[in-house]
Design a protein around this motif. Sequence first.
Motif, short mmCIF file in Angstrom:
data_model
loop_
_atom_site.label_atom_id
_atom_site.label_comp_id
_atom_site.label_asym_id
_atom_site.label_seq_id
_atom_site.Cartn_x
_atom_site.Cartn_y
_atom_site.Cartn_z
N TYR A 168 1.10 -1.20 0.13
CA TYR A 168 0.14 0.05 -0.03
C TYR A 168 0.83 1.19 0.05
N SER A 169 1.85 1.30 1.04
CA SER A 169 2.59 2.39 1.11
C SER A 169 3.56 2.72 -0.30
N ASN A 198 2.51 10.13 -3.24
CA ASN A 198 2.15 11.53 -3.18
C ASN A 198 0.93 11.45 -2.05
N SER A 199 0.38 10.27 -1.73
CA SER A 199 -0.42 10.49 -0.67
C SER A 199 0.22 10.53 0.59
N PRO A 203 -0.72 3.29 7.45
CA PRO A 203 0.15 4.20 7.74
C PRO A 203 0.10 5.47 7.32
N PHE A 204 -0.91 5.88 6.47
CA PHE A 204 -1.43 7.06 5.92
C PHE A 204 -2.85 6.80 5.11
N TRP A 234 -10.35 9.07 -8.33
CA TRP A 234 -8.87 8.94 -8.43
C TRP A 234 -8.10 9.68 -7.59
N ASP A 235 -7.04 8.98 -7.12
CA ASP A 235 -5.97 9.51 -5.99
C ASP A 235 -4.83 10.17 -6.72
N ALA A 236 -4.16 10.70 -5.60
CA ALA A 236 -3.12 11.65 -5.79
C ALA A 236 -1.84 10.98 -6.80
#
Length: 445
Positions: free
Chosen positions: A26-27, A32-33, A57-58, A71-73
């Motif tokens: 995931y990380s 960017n996230s 973790p975030f 859509w993500d960063a």
Amino acid sequence: MSPLDAPRDPRNSDLEAALAEARETYSAARPNSAAIHAKARAVMPGGNTRTVLFYTPFPTAMTRGEGARLWDADGREYLDLCGEYTAGLFGHSETRILDAVKAAMDRGINLAAVGENEGRLAALICGRFPSVDQVRFTNSGTEANIMALAGARGFTGRTEVLAFRGGYHGGVFTFPVGTPVSPVNLPIPMRFADFNDPDGAARTIREAGEALAAVIVEPMQGSSGCIPATREFLQALREATRETGALLIFDEVMTSRHGFGGLQQRLGITPDMTTFGKYMAGGMSFGAFGGRAEVMAVFDGHRAGAMPHAGTFNNNVLSMAAGCVALGEIFDETAAEALYARGERLRDALNAACARHGVAMHFTGVGSMMTPHFRPGPVTAPYKASIEEEQMRELFFFDMLAAGMYLARRGMVALMLPVTDADCERFFAAVEEFCAARKPVLAQA
């Protein structure tokens, strides 16, 4: 090479190793996230301002939405099955709502006055929910519950309120299992009973007698995992409150989507008051509380000694305009029933898949809302999950993200109107793959 030296496949090893690998994957896929979160932590405690969106973790940062897609960063695309925790019913680009909001903005944003749309929206709500003769607006479901309880206490002249362990009625009324008293809760004298225990709840209501102003209940507990109330339980509350003179309040902030007239209409049980929120203003900020005319009259400014109900944005022009279109043109009885049926079919299919794979995983819910529990079903009451159950839930969340499915961190799914049958089939396939691939680390049925 010794078998002990061979690299382990985390998908088929112990739960902690599988989860550690999922977190790393995931990380690595979201730099960017991660950077957005790191910057936010310098100026915001925890790096965010909404607890339900925080996870380690975030959190994934989203930059754009269209229809039922996000859509993500980092440019990754997702099927949005979170549905803004039921508030995003209409998706991200419903043109009729966008047009209504733009038209309202063109006429002025902050008018500091009443407008025609608030009466129109109030009439739409009163016309579809059996318990609502009159209604007032707030900025959120949390505020709706605050004002409903204030109104109940004012109307009855009593002080105490009965809520249920595992219930959630907004940011200042959260009652987790085990320790239902939270430091964030408003200082209202509370009593507690067990959800879906009709005899125990009725006994508590009768014991409270004339001290009890109101009983507040979700017809389906949302935060605790989409656990539906039984009709027997709700009927017991209705009968006991009628006996003692306490008001029965249904928190339908989430469940009002489960039928044209909410779950109260579907179950045939009419409370004295109902609270609303989430989707009703088309995705704009919104809350409402309503009920019998004689109860709501405590807020009637034409009467001496009326209870005050303030709120700068209660009737803001964006929410009022969007709400009239959302309830008046889009989410009619046909749309509500179709969405309910789609969710029922999906949940049945998911539970059949879990049973077929022999894993202790069960989806509860009503209609278009559902949540997985990592224990055998049926699940009829809230509970404190074990460490292992929480780890399995986190693993499910990360695996769904990897499969392009965005849902609530706790696993809750809230279908939006733009979600199609093909989208549901994609989610079903992802869950079936999870059951098959993760079976070695999941509890067995």
